[in-house]
Design a protein around this motif. Structure first.
Motif, PDB file in Angstrom:
ATOM      1  N   THR A  87      52.296 -29.420  86.002  1.00  0.00           N
ATOM      2  CA  THR A  87      53.398 -29.811  86.876  1.00  0.00           C
ATOM      3  C   THR A  87      54.055 -28.628  87.577  1.00  0.00           C
ATOM      4  OG1 THR A  87      54.897 -29.761  84.956  1.00  0.00           O
ATOM      5  CG2 THR A  87      53.930 -31.887  85.544  1.00  0.00           C
ATOM      6  N   GLU A  88      53.604 -27.420  87.267  1.00  0.00           N
ATOM      7  CA  GLU A  88      54.173 -26.198  87.842  1.00  0.00           C
ATOM      8  C   GLU A  88      55.681 -26.133  87.588  1.00  0.00           C
ATOM      9  OE1 GLU A  88      52.984 -25.992  91.951  1.00  0.00           O
ATOM     10  OE2 GLU A  88      50.886 -25.641  91.430  1.00  0.00           O
ATOM     11  N   ALA A  89      56.045 -26.472  86.345  1.00  0.00           N
ATOM     12  CA  ALA A  89      57.458 -26.590  85.989  1.00  0.00           C
ATOM     13  C   ALA A  89      58.076 -25.305  85.467  1.00  0.00           C
ATOM     14  CB  ALA A  89      57.629 -27.685  84.933  1.00  0.00           C
ATOM     15  N   ALA A  90      57.263 -24.277  85.220  1.00  0.00           N
ATOM     16  CA  ALA A  90      57.813 -23.085  84.567  1.00  0.00           C
ATOM     17  C   ALA A  90      57.098 -21.823  84.998  1.00  0.00           C
ATOM     18  CB  ALA A  90      57.710 -23.230  83.045  1.00  0.00           C
ATOM     19  N   ASP A  91      57.845 -20.739  84.960  1.00  0.00           N
ATOM     20  CA  ASP A  91      57.272 -19.395  85.070  1.00  0.00           C
ATOM     21  C   ASP A  91      57.010 -18.809  83.689  1.00  0.00           C
ATOM     22  OD1 ASP A  91      57.713 -18.803  88.103  1.00  0.00           O
ATOM     23  OD2 ASP A  91      59.665 -19.505  87.400  1.00  0.00           O
ATOM     24  N   THR A  92      57.775 -19.305  82.707  1.00  0.00           N
ATOM     25  CA  THR A  92      57.812 -18.702  81.373  1.00  0.00           C
ATOM     26  C   THR A  92      57.903 -19.791  80.317  1.00  0.00           C
ATOM     27  OG1 THR A  92      58.991 -16.792  82.283  1.00  0.00           O
ATOM     28  CG2 THR A  92      59.091 -17.079  79.910  1.00  0.00           C
ATOM     29  N   ILE A  93      57.242 -19.586  79.192  1.00  0.00           N
ATOM     30  CA  ILE A  93      57.321 -20.497  78.047  1.00  0.00           C
ATOM     31  C   ILE A  93      58.012 -19.770  76.898  1.00  0.00           C
ATOM     32  CG2 ILE A  93      56.012 -21.801  76.331  1.00  0.00           C
ATOM     33  CD1 ILE A  93      55.910 -23.002  79.146  1.00  0.00           C
ATOM     34  N   VAL A  94      58.961 -20.447  76.261  1.00  0.00           N
ATOM     35  CA  VAL A  94      59.656 -19.891  75.101  1.00  0.00           C
ATOM     36  C   VAL A  94      58.896 -20.278  73.833  1.00  0.00           C
ATOM     37  CG1 VAL A  94      61.807 -19.779  73.801  1.00  0.00           C
ATOM     38  CG2 VAL A  94      61.868 -20.049  76.293  1.00  0.00           C
ATOM     39  N   ILE A  95      58.444 -19.275  73.085  1.00  0.00           N
ATOM     40  CA  ILE A  95      57.712 -19.494  71.838  1.00  0.00           C
ATOM     41  C   ILE A  95      58.699 -19.450  70.674  1.00  0.00           C
ATOM     42  CG2 ILE A  95      55.862 -18.655  70.353  1.00  0.00           C
ATOM     43  CD1 ILE A  95      54.899 -19.669  73.084  1.00  0.00           C
ATOM     44  N   LYS A  96      58.713 -20.531  69.885  1.00  0.00           N
ATOM     45  CA  LYS A  96      59.527 -20.595  68.672  1.00  0.00           C
ATOM     46  C   LYS A  96      58.683 -21.203  67.555  1.00  0.00           C
ATOM     47  CE  LYS A  96      64.163 -21.106  70.697  1.00  0.00           C
ATOM     48  NZ  LYS A  96      65.305 -22.040  70.926  1.00  0.00           N
ATOM     49  N   THR A  97      58.613 -20.519  66.431  1.00  0.00           N
ATOM     50  CA  THR A  97      57.805 -21.042  65.334  1.00  0.00           C
ATOM     51  C   THR A  97      58.376 -22.348  64.798  1.00  0.00           C
ATOM     52  OG1 THR A  97      59.003 -19.701  63.700  1.00  0.00           O
ATOM     53  CG2 THR A  97      57.014 -18.754  64.660  1.00  0.00           C
ATOM     54  N   SER A  98      59.696 -22.473  64.734  1.00  0.00           N
ATOM     55  CA  SER A  98      60.302 -23.668  64.139  1.00  0.00           C
ATOM     56  C   SER A  98      59.964 -24.929  64.921  1.00  0.00           C
ATOM     57  CB  SER A  98      61.823 -23.510  64.043  1.00  0.00           C
ATOM     58  OG  SER A  98      62.170 -22.590  63.040  1.00  0.00           O
ATOM     59  N   LYS A  99      60.096 -24.887  66.233  1.00  0.00           N
ATOM     60  CA  LYS A  99      59.874 -26.113  67.018  1.00  0.00           C
ATOM     61  C   LYS A  99      58.389 -26.421  67.178  1.00  0.00           C
ATOM     62  CE  LYS A  99      59.628 -24.057  71.640  1.00  0.00           C
ATOM     63  NZ  LYS A  99      60.062 -24.115  73.028  1.00  0.00           N
ATOM     64  N   MET A 100      57.518 -25.429  67.014  1.00  0.00           N
ATOM     65  CA  MET A 100      56.087 -25.594  67.274  1.00  0.00           C
ATOM     66  C   MET A 100      55.261 -25.797  66.017  1.00  0.00           C
ATOM     67  SD  MET A 100      55.705 -22.832  70.362  1.00  0.00           S
ATOM     68  CE  MET A 100      56.197 -23.282  72.042  1.00  0.00           C
ATOM     69  N   ARG A 101      55.901 -26.273  64.931  1.00  0.00           N
ATOM     70  CA  ARG A 101      55.236 -26.559  63.653  1.00  0.00           C
ATOM     71  C   ARG A 101      54.777 -25.300  62.933  1.00  0.00           C
ATOM     72  NH1 ARG A 101      50.832 -30.760  65.664  1.00  0.00           N
ATOM     73  NH2 ARG A 101      51.188 -29.616  67.616  1.00  0.00           N
ATOM     74  N   GLY A 102      55.342 -24.159  63.272  1.00  0.00           N
ATOM     75  CA  GLY A 102      55.003 -22.942  62.546  1.00  0.00           C
ATOM     76  C   GLY A 102      54.129 -22.005  63.349  1.00  0.00           C
ATOM     77  N   LEU A 103      53.550 -21.041  62.638  1.00  0.00           N
ATOM     78  CA  LEU A 103      52.816 -19.952  63.273  1.00  0.00           C
ATOM     79  C   LEU A 103      51.504 -20.415  63.903  1.00  0.00           C
ATOM     80  CD1 LEU A 103      53.422 -17.452  60.378  1.00  0.00           C
ATOM     81  CD2 LEU A 103      54.257 -17.105  62.704  1.00  0.00           C
ATOM     82  N   TYR A 104      50.816 -21.354  63.270  1.00  0.00           N
ATOM     83  CA  TYR A 104      49.494 -21.758  63.762  1.00  0.00           C
ATOM     84  C   TYR A 104      49.575 -22.285  65.194  1.00  0.00           C
ATOM     85  CZ  TYR A 104      45.062 -24.251  64.170  1.00  0.00           C
ATOM     86  OH  TYR A 104      43.841 -24.703  64.607  1.00  0.00           O
ATOM     87  N   TYR A 105      50.453 -23.256  65.431  1.00  0.00           N
ATOM     88  CA  TYR A 105      50.542 -23.844  66.767  1.00  0.00           C
ATOM     89  C   TYR A 105      51.363 -22.986  67.720  1.00  0.00           C
ATOM     90  CZ  TYR A 105      48.185 -28.178  65.534  1.00  0.00           C
ATOM     91  OH  TYR A 105      47.240 -29.097  65.164  1.00  0.00           O
ATOM     92  N   ALA A 106      52.342 -22.246  67.221  1.00  0.00           N
ATOM     93  CA  ALA A 106      53.106 -21.361  68.106  1.00  0.00           C
ATOM     94  C   ALA A 106      52.198 -20.296  68.710  1.00  0.00           C
ATOM     95  CB  ALA A 106      54.254 -20.707  67.338  1.00  0.00           C
ATOM     96  N   ARG A 107      51.305 -19.751  67.892  1.00  0.00           N
ATOM     97  CA  ARG A 107      50.344 -18.768  68.409  1.00  0.00           C
ATOM     98  C   ARG A 107      49.428 -19.405  69.447  1.00  0.00           C
ATOM     99  NH1 ARG A 107      45.140 -16.973  66.519  1.00  0.00           N
ATOM    100  NH2 ARG A 107      44.706 -14.833  67.235  1.00  0.00           N
ATOM    101  N   LEU A 108      48.962 -20.622  69.179  1.00  0.00           N
ATOM    102  CA  LEU A 108      48.091 -21.308  70.134  1.00  0.00           C
ATOM    103  C   LEU A 108      48.826 -21.582  71.448  1.00  0.00           C
ATOM    104  CD1 LEU A 108      45.387 -22.610  70.757  1.00  0.00           C
ATOM    105  CD2 LEU A 108      46.175 -24.686  69.587  1.00  0.00           C
TER     106      LEU A 108
END
Length: 374
Positions: free
Chosen positions: A265-286
């Protein structure tokens, strides 16, 4: 090696400062801050610790829901499984707590994920980055969080942050929208050379966000974070087309699929990575790897986690080569936690412990001291 036991500890840590976002208070000196620690024990005696930081003002997960979800559903589903197969374990958790329009109970799942990573690294006698075949990164630069609608107080805090060696500022807006630009100008004047991140936590309508973005461009703000409601990707795309300030998405992005949709959707220039909201390190890294491949920038953030979550997140941000100051603000607000030793903060940077796993030694007496009665 198999998972033998999963213990859950609901905790309330004391706070030294009140903390509010546009949605309300996320912790105060009177009520404290809700955290959940998880301890996973393998059948060979290896132990890993993880953490969740629920806040009902930031998402629907609470201290009670995280605790009961892990005790009744996620924990029992993993007993007897190998702690080293992260993808398979996440698949089992996702079967236990299904997704709706968003990922089911991601903050609860993040606590288990961190404990699994800690256990896996300890079982191999490596620091956490060794799980990803990465070296320990150098010190990670921190951003100082400012949450006030008083321009004078905001300027004082910005000056304090600069004097203490912080490399960036994260200013919460939307608390009192009519004063937002005054707060932003005061902060910029007090610390003109620091990386400047303005976070609205979904506070604005599109027309409000367009006007504020124009004013922020004139001030010299570096990035405008989550100005519109989380589900409004097309609104963010329209804002991005008219704003001279890069747009970052936080609450809009909880999973790799959300990153893909933000790209489409071209909605962002930047993505905020947070381990808590992304189910932890595995998916946050992905999420971070996908965003990088799509040409997006990354910001690092947190939810006022204690030392466990802060250290794990900082390791990940270093591995993802996030060079802008990251918003890991737990030490600014928490008066204490249940970690005896671990990472240190000096000159506005996180310095990693010389230890295996996440590198935190848990103080079990403080687990008892801060235990919440549910």
């Amino acid at each position: 090696m198999k998972i033998q036991r999963i213990d859950v500890f609901p905790l309330i840590f004391p706070m030294k400062r009140n903390f509010s976002i546009s949605g309300g208070s996320v912790g105060s000196k009177e009520s404290g801050a809700t955290h959940v620690y998880v301890k996973i024990t393998a059948d060979d005696g290896t132990v890993g610790w993880g953490e969740a930081r629920p806040s009902r003002r930031w998402s629907y997960e609470t201290l009670e829901s995280v605790t009961s979800t892990i005790r009744k559903y996620l924990g029992p589903a993993l007993i007897g499984k190998s702690p080293l197969c992260f993808k398979t374990l996440h698949q089992r958790m996702n079967l236990e707590i299904a997704s709706g329009t968003t990922i089911g109970q991601p903050i609860a799942k993040s606590a288990i994920d961190l404990a699994l990573h800690d256990l896996a690294a300890r079982s191999e006698n490596k620091p956490l980055p060794g799980v990803w075949q990465e070296a320990i990164p150098g010190p990670v630069k921190l951003s100082y969080l400012i949450s006030t609608s008083d321009p004078e107080e905001a300027a004082q805090l910005a000056s304090k942050a600069k004097a203490e060696g912080y490399k960036g500022l994260d200013v919460k807006v939307g608390l009192t929208p009519k004063r937002d630009i005054d707060v932003i100008r005061a902060v910029k004047e007090a610390a003109p050379d620091l990386f400047f991140r303005v976070d609205a936590n979904q506070a604005y309508t599109l027309s409000q966000a367009i006007q504020l973005a124009k004013n922020m461009e004139a001030v010299g703000v570096d990035v405008f974070e989550q100005p519109l409601p989380a589900g409004d990707l097309f609104g963010h795309a329209r804002l991005r087309a008219r704003a001279g300030v890069p747009i970052a998405l936080d609450e809009s992005v909880w999973s790799p699929r959300d990153v893909v949709n933000a790209v489409r959707t071209e909605a962002a220039d930047t993505i905020v990575i947070k381990t808590s909201k992304m189910r932890g390190l595995y998916y946050a890294r992905l999420c971070g790897l996908i965003a990088r491949e799509a040409g997006l920038d990354l910001l690092g953030g947190g939810l006022t986690e204690s030392t466990i979550g802060l250290t794990a997140s900082a390791y990940l941000f270093g591995a993802l080569n996030i060079t802008t100051p990251v918003d890991l603000n737990g030490p600014l607000f928490l008066a204490d936690d249940a970690v005896h030793s671990g990472t240190t903060i000096r000159d506005g940077c996180i310095h990693f412990p010389n230890d295996v796993g996440i590198g935190c030694t848990i103080d079990e007496e403080k687990i008892v001291k801060y235990r919440a009665q549910l």
